[in-house]
Design a protein around this motif. Structure first.
Motif, mmCIF file in Angstrom:
data_model
loop_
_atom_site.group_PDB
_atom_site.id
_atom_site.type_symbol
_atom_site.label_atom_id
_atom_site.label_comp_id
_atom_site.label_asym_id
_atom_site.label_seq_id
_atom_site.Cartn_x
_atom_site.Cartn_y
_atom_site.Cartn_z
ATOM 1 N N THR A 109 141.374 50.452 34.135
ATOM 2 C CA THR A 109 140.699 50.618 35.322
ATOM 3 C C THR A 109 141.308 51.581 36.395
ATOM 4 N N SER A 110 142.334 52.255 35.936
ATOM 5 C CA SER A 110 143.214 53.147 36.697
ATOM 6 C C SER A 110 142.527 54.354 36.900
ATOM 7 N N GLU A 111 141.575 54.595 35.933
ATOM 8 C CA GLU A 111 140.803 55.829 36.086
ATOM 9 C C GLU A 111 139.188 55.656 35.980
ATOM 10 N N ALA A 112 138.538 56.468 36.794
ATOM 11 C CA ALA A 112 137.095 56.448 36.767
ATOM 12 C C ALA A 112 136.355 57.609 36.952
ATOM 13 N N ILE A 113 135.133 57.402 36.919
ATOM 14 C CA ILE A 113 134.129 58.524 37.242
ATOM 15 C C ILE A 113 133.365 57.970 38.343
ATOM 16 N N VAL A 114 133.522 58.622 39.527
ATOM 17 C CA VAL A 114 133.160 58.429 40.903
ATOM 18 C C VAL A 114 131.902 59.374 41.311
ATOM 19 N N VAL A 115 130.814 58.886 42.305
ATOM 20 C CA VAL A 115 130.065 59.665 42.856
ATOM 21 C C VAL A 115 129.982 59.594 44.261
ATOM 22 N N PRO A 116 129.559 60.329 45.222
ATOM 23 C CA PRO A 116 129.500 60.179 46.456
ATOM 24 C C PRO A 116 128.717 58.863 46.896
ATOM 25 N N LYS A 117 129.194 58.424 48.278
ATOM 26 C CA LYS A 117 128.478 57.289 48.910
ATOM 27 C C LYS A 117 127.048 57.685 48.838
ATOM 28 N N GLY A 118 126.107 56.817 48.548
ATOM 29 C CA GLY A 118 124.648 57.285 48.757
ATOM 30 C C GLY A 118 124.061 58.154 47.670
ATOM 31 N N SER A 119 124.878 58.644 46.549
ATOM 32 C CA SER A 119 124.386 59.420 45.594
ATOM 33 C C SER A 119 123.208 58.846 44.991
ATOM 34 N N PRO A 120 122.092 59.540 44.462
ATOM 35 C CA PRO A 120 121.077 59.065 43.619
ATOM 36 C C PRO A 120 121.550 58.535 42.035
ATOM 37 N N ILE A 121 122.433 59.059 41.984
ATOM 38 C CA ILE A 121 123.350 58.843 40.348
ATOM 39 C C ILE A 121 123.573 57.286 40.456
ATOM 40 N N LEU A 122 122.899 56.516 39.621
ATOM 41 C CA LEU A 122 123.199 55.110 39.214
ATOM 42 C C LEU A 122 123.919 54.854 37.976
ATOM 43 N N LYS A 123 123.881 55.753 37.292
ATOM 44 C CA LYS A 123 124.748 55.503 35.606
ATOM 45 C C LYS A 123 125.054 56.586 35.066
ATOM 46 N N VAL A 124 125.850 56.485 34.060
ATOM 47 C CA VAL A 124 126.374 57.544 33.382
ATOM 48 C C VAL A 124 125.385 58.442 32.841
ATOM 49 N N ALA A 125 124.113 57.966 32.441
ATOM 50 C CA ALA A 125 123.017 58.759 31.800
ATOM 51 C C ALA A 125 122.618 59.964 32.709
ATOM 52 N N ASP A 126 122.549 59.239 33.988
ATOM 53 C CA ASP A 126 122.176 60.247 34.887
ATOM 54 C C ASP A 126 122.848 61.522 35.515
ATOM 55 N N LEU A 127 124.083 61.682 34.709
ATOM 56 C CA LEU A 127 124.929 62.656 34.842
ATOM 57 C C LEU A 127 124.382 64.119 33.762
ATOM 58 N N LYS A 128 123.331 63.825 33.133
ATOM 59 C CA LYS A 128 122.851 64.990 32.519
ATOM 60 C C LYS A 128 122.318 66.089 33.147
ATOM 61 N N GLY A 129 122.947 67.469 33.093
ATOM 62 C CA GLY A 129 122.579 68.498 33.569
ATOM 63 C C GLY A 129 123.503 68.629 35.005
ATOM 64 N N LYS A 130 124.134 67.551 35.437
ATOM 65 C CA LYS A 130 124.934 67.521 36.767
ATOM 66 C C LYS A 130 126.323 68.210 36.458
ATOM 67 N N LYS A 131 126.873 68.545 37.826
ATOM 68 C CA LYS A 131 128.298 69.040 37.883
ATOM 69 C C LYS A 131 129.292 68.046 38.088
ATOM 70 N N VAL A 132 130.301 67.956 36.978
ATOM 71 C CA VAL A 132 131.182 66.857 37.000
ATOM 72 C C VAL A 132 132.551 67.598 37.317
ATOM 73 N N VAL A 133 133.463 67.152 38.091
ATOM 74 C CA VAL A 133 134.810 68.061 38.198
ATOM 75 C C VAL A 133 135.875 67.043 37.549
ATOM 76 N N LEU A 134 137.004 67.472 37.076
ATOM 77 C CA LEU A 134 138.027 67.008 36.627
ATOM 78 C C LEU A 134 139.177 68.034 36.394
ATOM 79 N N ASN A 135 140.440 67.418 36.155
ATOM 80 C CA ASN A 135 141.639 68.196 35.585
ATOM 81 C C ASN A 135 141.508 68.499 34.235
ATOM 82 N N LYS A 136 140.951 69.597 33.603
ATOM 83 C CA LYS A 136 141.285 69.619 32.422
ATOM 84 C C LYS A 136 142.477 69.481 31.653
ATOM 85 N N GLY A 137 142.372 68.672 30.823
ATOM 86 C CA GLY A 137 143.433 68.231 29.883
ATOM 87 C C GLY A 137 144.143 67.017 30.415
#
Length: 311
Positions: A109-137
């Motif tokens: 639980t110390s790591e997660a995928i988060v979206v902004p408050k009020g985002s229409p994205i409700l589940k991981v499947a909704d990330l299709k085609g979306k921009k996801v930021v992370l630290n590579k590696g």
């Protein structure tokens, strides 16, 4: 005193002082990040007197994330550090001469995928085609891969944006990306300060172990120092587990975050240092194989070849 005798004594004194200076100059260079046991150990100051008895001084260097820390180890800037699951895989594939010397229990639980408050994205499947930021590696890279897989998506179904935590948060805040994959305490800060909503954490997806690593040449030269550091880390973990509020206060001061944010983060940490088991090594090998299949690392690697065999 005759001159030859005096010169001999001066020469002996000079040699002694030279040896003393050399002994005093030996350092263990530790790389750390703004979280976890190593940072608490640094703050409490219990390692320095322990290593002083072994003739070793400690020098601490902060890094923004695991990949950068292990790059420091790869170029010989540090001897010891702590990172998540993915960074040592990327580093080993890049030729870093590192050894896994210990680990902490899973903290999914110390790591997660988060979206902004009020985002229409409700589940991981909704990330299709979306921009996801992370630290590579970083450890979150594997979380993203497996979360997408669980949701029926391919890694290539999203647009990855690679930024270190501070820049990633800025991009997340201004709406330049749709989601952020991040770890504590940055995760806790995003939840508390930005109202970020957790789309998925590691539960049922990844273990999220924390690993302690050493440069192979240093571990070969000073196994006694490595053992002493691991022992002090284990003591720090035991203290932190029994004194969670005090540990959070220590950590908050070190990383410059409010106490309530750090308490949320530490509530999700795992405590206790142990040697790498065959099962954990096998789990780490599985991650390495996935990264190679996805061409995220250029060649297959052997985790077994990077396990420390303490005498």
């Amino acid at each position: 005193m005759q001159r030859p005798a005096l010169l001999r004594r001066l020469a002996l004194l000079s040699a002694f002082l030279g040896l003393f200076a050399t002994a005093q100059a030996e350092e263990l260079r530790i790389g750390y990040q703004k979280y976890g046991t190593l940072t608490i150990l640094k703050a409490r100051g219990t390692l320095e007197p322990r290593l002083k008895t072994l003739g070793v001084d400690v020098r601490w260097t902060e890094f923004p994330a695991g990949p950068q820390l292990l790059e420091g180890l790869n170029v010989g800037a540090i001897d010891f550090g702590t990172v998540g699951e993915a960074p040592p895989i990327f580093a080993q594939a890049a030729g870093a001469d590192l050894l896994y010397v210990g680990n902490e229990p899973p903290a999914p639980t110390s790591e997660a995928i988060v979206v902004p408050k009020g985002s229409p994205i409700l589940k991981v499947a909704d990330l299709k085609g979306k921009k996801v930021v992370l630290n590579k590696g970083s450890n979150v890279h594997y979380l993203l891969v497996k979360a997408l897989e669980k949701a029926g998506l391919q890694y290539g179904d999203i647009q990855t944006v690679f930024l270190p935590p501070a820049d990633a948060r800025a991009a997340f805040e201004r709406g330049a990306v749709d989601a952020w994959v991040i770890w504590d305490p940055f995760l806790a800060a995003a939840e508390k300060q930005l109202g970020a909503r957790v789309l998925a954490d590691g539960r049922g997806i990844v273990a999220n172990h924390q690993f302690f690593l050493a440069a192979r040449p240093y571990a070969a030269k000073r196994p006694d120092v490595v053992k002493a550091v691991l022992d002090e880390l284990d003591k720090t973990d035991a203290w932190s587990k029994q004194n969670s509020k005090e540990a959070s206060a220590v950590l908050a001061k070190q990383i410059g975050l409010d106490q309530d944010i750090v308490e949320l983060a530490t509530s999700r940490y795992s405590f206790g240092v142990s040697a790498i088991t065959e099962q954990i090594a096998a789990e780490q090998q599985k991650i390495a194989d996935v990264f190679h299949t996805l061409k995220l690392i250029p060649k297959p690697i052997s985790i077994k070849s990077a396990l420390w065999k303490a005498n």
